[in-house]
Design a protein around this motif. Sequence first.
Motif, PDB file in Angstrom:
ATOM      1  N   ASP A  15       0.878  -1.175   0.000  1.00  0.00           N
ATOM      2  CA  ASP A  15       0.000   0.000   0.000  1.00  0.00           C
ATOM      3  C   ASP A  15       0.913   1.222   0.000  1.00  0.00           C
ATOM      4  O   ASP A  15       1.659   1.424   0.966  1.00  0.00           O
ATOM      5  CB  ASP A  15      -0.896  -0.016   1.239  1.00  0.00           C
ATOM      6  CG  ASP A  15      -1.820   1.182   1.315  1.00  0.00           C
ATOM      7  OD1 ASP A  15      -1.329   2.327   1.174  1.00  0.00           O
ATOM      8  OD2 ASP A  15      -3.023   0.991   1.543  1.00  0.00           O
ATOM      9  N   ILE A  22      -0.114  -5.657   1.591  1.00  0.00           N
ATOM     10  CA  ILE A  22      -1.553  -5.832   1.804  1.00  0.00           C
ATOM     11  C   ILE A  22      -1.896  -7.042   2.673  1.00  0.00           C
ATOM     12  O   ILE A  22      -2.951  -7.063   3.297  1.00  0.00           O
ATOM     13  CB  ILE A  22      -2.327  -5.876   0.470  1.00  0.00           C
ATOM     14  CG1 ILE A  22      -1.900  -7.058  -0.403  1.00  0.00           C
ATOM     15  CG2 ILE A  22      -2.161  -4.559  -0.283  1.00  0.00           C
ATOM     16  CD1 ILE A  22      -2.707  -7.233  -1.688  1.00  0.00           C
ATOM     17  N   ILE A  55      -4.125  -0.920  -6.239  1.00  0.00           N
ATOM     18  CA  ILE A  55      -3.866  -2.120  -5.438  1.00  0.00           C
ATOM     19  C   ILE A  55      -4.642  -3.310  -5.997  1.00  0.00           C
ATOM     20  O   ILE A  55      -4.097  -4.410  -6.130  1.00  0.00           O
ATOM     21  CB  ILE A  55      -4.216  -1.875  -3.956  1.00  0.00           C
ATOM     22  CG1 ILE A  55      -3.212  -0.880  -3.354  1.00  0.00           C
ATOM     23  CG2 ILE A  55      -4.236  -3.177  -3.166  1.00  0.00           C
ATOM     24  CD1 ILE A  55      -3.584  -0.373  -1.980  1.00  0.00           C
TER      25      ILE A  55
END
Length: 97
Positions: A15, A22, A55
């Motif tokens: 992140d 993550i 992401i």
Amino acid sequence: MNNQTVEQVLSKIVDPDMKIDIVNLGLIYNINLNDNTCTITMTMPTRSCQYGESIVSKTKKAVENLDGITNCIIDLVWDPVWTKERMSKLARLSLGV
């Protein structure tokens, strides 16, 4: 192919805002492998996470690059809500929480 292999790949996706991967952030709720398809249930720290699309895209691409996986489905959920308690001890120490 197993969940641990997928998790190892996901642990390399960071992140950009929190500078933690993550997996350690606790954003991955479930990994389900079925033949050539991997379904990942995940969340973001907030609905307004400015890196959310990035992401999700990186997650999908990383998993689809694994041998034996031809499709990765991302199930982005908001329930249960992500909280700092979902973070690993390492992540909490790194962020000072």
